[in-house]
Scaffold this motif. Structure first.
Motif, PDB file in Angstrom:
ATOM      1  N   GLU B  57       0.916  -1.179  -0.089  1.00 57.64           N
ATOM      2  CA  GLU B  57      -0.045   0.011  -0.099  1.00 57.64           C
ATOM      3  C   GLU B  57       0.964   1.250  -0.076  1.00 57.64           C
ATOM      4  OE1 GLU B  57      -0.829  -2.727   1.983  1.00 57.64           O
ATOM      5  OE2 GLU B  57      -2.299  -3.111   0.668  1.00 57.64           O
ATOM      6  N   ALA B  58       1.933   1.245   0.742  1.00 55.44           N
ATOM      7  CA  ALA B  58       2.899   2.369   0.820  1.00 55.44           C
ATOM      8  C   ALA B  58       3.550   2.529  -0.496  1.00 55.44           C
ATOM      9  CB  ALA B  58       3.899   2.231   1.864  1.00 55.44           C
ATOM     10  N   GLU B  59       3.821   1.538  -1.034  1.00 52.89           N
ATOM     11  CA  GLU B  59       4.558   1.806  -2.549  1.00 52.89           C
ATOM     12  C   GLU B  59       3.259   2.309  -3.429  1.00 52.89           C
ATOM     13  OE1 GLU B  59       7.345   2.303  -2.145  1.00 52.89           O
ATOM     14  OE2 GLU B  59       8.334   0.564  -2.646  1.00 52.89           O
ATOM     15  N   CYS B  60       2.058   1.860  -3.497  1.00 46.61           N
ATOM     16  CA  CYS B  60       0.962   2.230  -4.247  1.00 46.61           C
ATOM     17  C   CYS B  60       0.791   3.984  -3.786  1.00 46.61           C
ATOM     18  CB  CYS B  60      -0.452   1.641  -4.172  1.00 46.61           C
ATOM     19  SG  CYS B  60      -0.387   0.048  -4.976  1.00 46.61           S
ATOM     20  N   ASN B  61       0.812   4.300  -2.662  1.00 37.16           N
ATOM     21  CA  ASN B  61       0.758   5.571  -2.174  1.00 37.16           C
ATOM     22  C   ASN B  61       1.811   6.562  -2.835  1.00 37.16           C
ATOM     23  OD1 ASN B  61      -1.742   6.329  -0.830  1.00 37.16           O
ATOM     24  ND2 ASN B  61      -0.809   5.310   1.056  1.00 37.16           N
ATOM     25  N   ALA B  62       2.864   5.920  -3.014  1.00 39.45           N
ATOM     26  CA  ALA B  62       4.317   6.696  -3.520  1.00 39.45           C
ATOM     27  C   ALA B  62       4.245   6.721  -4.777  1.00 39.45           C
ATOM     28  CB  ALA B  62       5.488   5.539  -3.248  1.00 39.45           C
ATOM     29  N   LEU B  63       3.214   6.000  -5.563  1.00 42.85           N
ATOM     30  CA  LEU B  63       3.125   6.214  -7.032  1.00 42.85           C
ATOM     31  C   LEU B  63       2.302   7.686  -7.350  1.00 42.85           C
ATOM     32  CD1 LEU B  63       1.338   2.830  -8.156  1.00 42.85           C
ATOM     33  CD2 LEU B  63       3.622   3.468  -8.958  1.00 42.85           C
ATOM     34  N   ASP B  64       1.749   8.466  -6.303  1.00 36.63           N
ATOM     35  CA  ASP B  64       1.000   9.627  -6.473  1.00 36.63           C
ATOM     36  C   ASP B  64       2.108  10.612  -6.004  1.00 36.63           C
ATOM     37  OD1 ASP B  64      -1.138   8.769  -7.614  1.00 36.63           O
ATOM     38  OD2 ASP B  64      -2.182   8.833  -5.909  1.00 36.63           O
ATOM     39  N   ASN B  65       3.332  10.265  -5.545  1.00 34.00           N
ATOM     40  CA  ASN B  65       4.168  11.373  -5.153  1.00 34.00           C
ATOM     41  C   ASN B  65       4.925  11.997  -6.659  1.00 34.00           C
ATOM     42  OD1 ASN B  65       6.527  10.252  -6.043  1.00 34.00           O
ATOM     43  ND2 ASN B  65       6.738   9.114  -3.871  1.00 34.00           N
ATOM     44  N   PRO B  66       5.264  13.364  -6.265  1.00 31.20           N
ATOM     45  CA  PRO B  66       6.052  14.066  -7.489  1.00 31.20           C
ATOM     46  C   PRO B  66       6.778  13.223  -8.139  1.00 31.20           C
ATOM     47  CG  PRO B  66       5.960  15.557  -5.542  1.00 31.20           C
ATOM     48  CD  PRO B  66       5.432  14.032  -4.981  1.00 31.20           C
ATOM     49  N   TYR B  67       7.497  12.411  -7.766  1.00 32.72           N
ATOM     50  CA  TYR B  67       8.596  11.458  -8.678  1.00 32.72           C
ATOM     51  C   TYR B  67       7.960  10.691  -9.501  1.00 32.72           C
ATOM     52  CZ  TYR B  67      12.242  12.821  -5.141  1.00 32.72           C
ATOM     53  OH  TYR B  67      13.026  13.577  -4.293  1.00 32.72           O
ATOM     54  N   LEU B  70       1.585   9.099 -11.211  1.00 31.33           N
ATOM     55  CA  LEU B  70       1.068   7.794 -11.923  1.00 31.33           C
ATOM     56  C   LEU B  70      -0.254   8.846 -12.692  1.00 31.33           C
ATOM     57  CD1 LEU B  70       1.137   5.012 -12.445  1.00 31.33           C
ATOM     58  CD2 LEU B  70      -0.369   4.798 -10.941  1.00 31.33           C
ATOM     59  N   HIS B  71      -0.822   9.720 -12.257  1.00 34.71           N
ATOM     60  CA  HIS B  71      -1.893  10.246 -12.968  1.00 34.71           C
ATOM     61  C   HIS B  71      -1.763  10.776 -14.293  1.00 34.71           C
ATOM     62  CE1 HIS B  71      -4.340  10.438  -9.224  1.00 34.71           C
ATOM     63  NE2 HIS B  71      -5.215  10.929  -9.841  1.00 34.71           N
ATOM     64  N   ARG B  72      -0.284  11.188 -14.572  1.00 35.36           N
ATOM     65  CA  ARG B  72      -0.207  11.933 -15.855  1.00 35.36           C
ATOM     66  C   ARG B  72      -0.202  10.755 -16.837  1.00 35.36           C
ATOM     67  NH1 ARG B  72       5.747  10.395 -16.647  1.00 35.36           N
ATOM     68  NH2 ARG B  72       5.990   9.054 -14.770  1.00 35.36           N
TER      69      ARG B  72
END
Lengths: 455, 168
Positions: B57-67, B70-72
């Motif tokens: 879950e933490a890694e999926c949350n990380a997908l939304d961080n600026p690095y 994922l949304h893009r």
């Protein structure tokens, strides 16, 4: 006295019920044919889950308990089985017809219930919250967890210490380093090895790095739950950077398999540069976020837990320290020598928990600088000794307590009490006078683990 | 907030993985038609944790961080299985979560896919068969794709999702 844990052991002829307080341990024998113990819940509300768990695990009845509902075994879990008994050896169970679980209810005109979970809207772990509502106002919250009950205590029985290691690393991913250190300290006790100072320093450094990652994540998500997403953007960047540092120095983003008697060399210059930039970033963050009045409007006076209740409910960690309790496992000479200063706030609310996290990140930076050391000396092992061992570690959430009994070099009984296990039970007391829209904010400000709690 | 914008204008765009963008452009071209028909231009994911350690879950949350952002890529996490094209299932499947995870899957509209995330739900991890959980999702769900790792890092999750899109 603070209640730390209460758990049982199947000794073959009888049960031992062990109650751990700070500074004292009680062991009570209990007849297997008529397993009955007295409840501690009147004095220690946190005993409720321990005692309900004891019935599910062993079938031990609790006299004077006002809550005897099953805790671990949910609606479709097979009935009348007690998996922690030594004669329980089933490798697989099938679901049965569901039996309804009676939730705590408040009855009255216009009072309704809101059920949330086990699957939540965000990317969060599974658990259930049952609210009794009068309009927007929360009248009562029942926290119902253990959806993720993996039977870890039983899983680790009869395993060697080496076999157990990989599982213990994965009990709670975000606290992995803390779990590893707790188990490492127990392993060292069992081998009669004094942990050398350079290893203690390295463990402490990794533990602080994990705390920084965890706190930075929370510092982003708490404002996000109050509708302030800019903070999440900043903090998720900072926590990702910290996680990458963890990857660089341990080879794993969560520090799995990082704790042991071998020390990996750290690039001290690189790490110091990182700490410099983190220091600058957290100072900037604090300066910036303190200046957003609409955000503090949501934080101040939200989700309060009084000092008296924080003590009564045996809370630990950030929750306790934000309510004026001066409790931290790191409050010892070793840590103080390396710059530890206990964070403490007295405003009891979300704001206090937020500020505790900021000051802990700053203090962790100071300590990490002092813990940097690349000494690597061989540790000599002699022989493994059977026995019962305890350890305490301050994870990012609070005090972690682990107990391992070793017999014939195998794990006979494994017990661990995640800081969340006691803090979850205090969560409902923070709901008084709050509206349901503030629940995610309050919940996030405590940042509790489901995996570590459910085991 | 002026402090925020001052800082923001000084820092560059952090988002990485430009090679994924190229790859995605390529895949988008290839699958343009099928994505349009199947996903209406975007892929909606519902995350279900059936007994993980929270690292996935933490890694999926990380997908939304600026690095990673994922949304893009037009891939985003949604609040309800009824809004989702894909369920991402993480962790072993505990007895207590099994029926809820199945419920979530049933609530999804067709066409639907299930991706297992991490080593746990396929029995590759350290959690082998045990009374309190099932370690093989295939016995209870139609598993369409698997993303390996313990936990899979954000990069492998993105790569996995792109590989999954290719299989449809």
């Amino acid at each position: 006295m603070r209640l730390i844990a209460r758990f049982a052991k199947d000794r073959g002829t009888h049960f031992d019920v062990i109650t751990v307080y700070n500074g004292k341990t009680d062991v009570q024998q209990c007849d297997k044919n008529k397993p009955l113990i007295e409840s501690l819940t009147k004095k220690y509300p946190a005993a409720i889950w321990f005692e309900r768990k004891m019935f599910d695990d062993f079938g031990i009845q609790v006299e004077g308990a006002f809550d005897t509902r099953p805790l671990l075994h949910h609606e479709r879990f097979p009935k009348n089985i007690h998996p922690m008994l030594k004669n329980f050896n089933d490798k697989s169970l099938d679901l049965v017809e569901p039996t309804a679980y009676p939730y705590e209810r408040i009855n009255g005109d216009g009072i309704f219930e809101v059920a949330v979970g086990p699957i939540h809207a965000g990317i969060i772990e599974s658990g259930h919250f049952q609210f009794s509502q009068a309009g927007e106002d929360i009248l009562h919250l029942e926290v119902r967890h253990f959806y993720k009950y993996r039977g870890i205590e039983k899983l680790l029985e009869n395993k060697t210490l080496d076999e157990a290691k990989a599982i213990i690393e994965r009990i709670s991913g975000n606290e992995s380093v803390a779990y590893q250190i707790a188990f490492f300290e127990i392993t060292a006790q069992a081998w009669h090895v004094e942990i050398p100072i350079h290893i203690r320093k390295r463990n402490a450094l990794l533990l602080e790095l994990q705390r920084v990652i965890s706190h930075l994540t929370s510092l982003g998500f708490i404002p996000n739950d109050a509708g302030f997403e800019a903070a999440l953007a900043i903090c998720s960047k900072l926590s990702e950077a910290a996680r990458r540092v963890m990857q660089r120095i341990t080879g794993h983003r969560f520090g799995f398999a990082a704790i042991g008697f071998e020390i990996k060399e750290i690039d001290i210059e690189d790490f110091s540069l990182y700490l410099d930039s983190l220091q600058k970033d957290i100072n900037w963050f604090e300066d910036w976020i303190t200046d957003i009045p609409s955000l503090w409007d949501r934080f101040d006076n939200t989700g309060k837990i009084s000092l008296a209740k924080a003590i009564k409910y045996s809370t630990v960690g950030v929750v306790a320290r934000a309510s004026g309790v001066t409790q931290d496992t790191r409050d010892n000479q070793f840590y103080i020598d390396y710059g530890f200063e206990m964070a403490n706030e007295k405003s009891l609310d979300v704001a206090a928990r937020f500020k505790v996290r900021i000051s802990e990140v700053k203090n962790s930076i100071v300590m990490m600088r002092n813990f940097l050391d690349n000494t690597n000396e061989k540790v000599i092992f002699k022989s493994l000794h059977d026995g019962e061992y305890n350890s305490f570690v301050e994870s990012s959430l609070g005090e972690l307590f682990m107990h391992v009994q070793i017999k014939d070099s195998l794990i006979e009984r494994f017990f661990v009490r995640d800081p969340s296990f006691v803090n979850w039970q205090a969560l409902h007391t923070m709901m008084d006078g709050n509206i349901i829209a503030d629940f995610p904010l309050i919940n996030k400000s405590c940042d509790l683990s489901y995996a570590g709690n459910d085991l | 907030m002026i402090k925020f914008w001052q800082r923001r204008f000084k820092s560059n765009v952090l988002t990485e993985n430009l090679e994924f963008d190229d790859q995605l452009k390529h895949i988008k071209k290839e699958l343009k038609e099928s994505i349009h028909i199947k996903f209406a231009g975007s892929l909606a994911i519902r995350m279900v944790d059936s007994g993980s350690c929270n690292a996935c879950e933490a890694e999926c949350n990380a997908l939304d961080n600026p690095y990673y952002d994922l949304h893009r890529l037009g891939i985003y996490f949604v609040a309800s299985p009824r809004h989702a094209d894909v369920i991402l299932l993480s962790g072993v499947i505990t007895l207590n979560m099994l029926s809820h995870a199945q419920d979530a899957y049933e609530q999804m509209g067709s066409p639907k896919w299930l991706i297992t995330l991490g080593d746990c739900p396929v029995g590759d991890g350290v959690f082998k068969e045990h009374f309190a959980y099932k370690a093989n999702a295939k016995e209870y769900f139609k598993v369409d794709f698997h993303i390996a790792g313990c936990p899979p890092n954000p990069e492998s999750i993105i790569r996995g999702l792109l590989d999954f899109i290719k299989t449809i």
